[in-house]
Design an enzyme around this catalytic site. Sequence first.
Site, PDB file in Angstrom:
ATOM      1  N   ASP A 256      -9.948   2.523   1.886  1.00 44.23           N
ATOM      2  CA  ASP A 256     -10.001   1.799   3.189  1.00 44.23           C
ATOM      3  C   ASP A 256     -10.517   2.953   3.949  1.00 44.23           C
ATOM      4  OD1 ASP A 256      -8.826  -0.605   2.615  1.00 44.23           O
ATOM      5  OD2 ASP A 256      -6.870   0.103   2.928  1.00 44.23           O
TER       6      ASP A 256
ATOM      7  N   LYS B  30       0.911  -1.285   0.105  1.00 42.73           N
ATOM      8  CA  LYS B  30      -0.143   0.051  -0.176  1.00 42.73           C
ATOM      9  C   LYS B  30       0.770   1.298   0.234  1.00 42.73           C
ATOM     10  CE  LYS B  30      -3.981  -2.067   2.014  1.00 42.73           C
ATOM     11  NZ  LYS B  30      -5.104  -1.945   3.293  1.00 42.73           N
TER      12      LYS B  30
END
Length: 287
Positions: free
Chosen positions: A111, A75
């Site tokens: 997210d 990420k």
Amino acid sequence: MRVTVPDPDQALRAYLYADPAAHSLSPHMHAAAFAHAGLNGTYEARRVLPADLPQAVQALRSAGTLGANLSLPHKETVLPLLDDLSSAARLIGAVNTIVHRGGQLSGDNTDAPGLLAALRDAGLDDAGRGSVVILGAGGAARAAAFVALSDLARPTWVVNRTLGRAQALAADFSGLGNVQAAPAIDVPWEAAQVVINASSAGLNDPDQTPLDATFLARLPAGALIYDMVYKPAETRLIREAHARGLRAHNGLGMLAHQARLAFQAWTGTDVPVQVFLDALRAAGAPR
């Protein structure tokens, strides 16, 4: 970001890049979403080693590829491989969704809004004033810090096995609000309203926990524990929280909400989150 609705007859592809990837339930969710939207698409979870990430990202520029989701450990390291970032991804410093448009790759972070939606589903009281404690200091923890400081406007504590990483995260987000890094023993647990496990503790070993139970015992009665780990459904953290009468939820809700937002970014189609949740249940994910 401008979204072009795909041709329903065109074969479309999306991926998950992670290491490991075999445990992921994301292919079940996105298969259901493609079917609900009437699109001819596939979603594949691929194990991508860190050294292979540049080549895997480059492959997303091919025709018919919508993009990819990213999980551990990609990420943060993916950022320099992309053409541009959404404002949220830039602030958070982590990307979990890559969107392909005309050969260009944009990084986004679903997210954070996915976590916020899941916390509200879990009964988070927006009017509360208690602090947020984040366990972990990686990409998921960065999304959690963004939510805690920007959306919830709560004092935030970051606890990590390596204190230096927690301090670096706190420094990165200091401009958004009151955030501090500390060892668990120094956190004022009695003032915490939300504890978020954003680490991988419990993912491969259900008896592993990111937080000693003695700290759980110091939380107020109304505290909410949110464990981003969703497999197994009941980690040791959740079991020990329930044993003390605390509210505790696994990461299935966040998984479904972030997937819905990623699918919308890729296709321009807003599929109800219940479609993603039903797919998780059908795949054997317990509540």
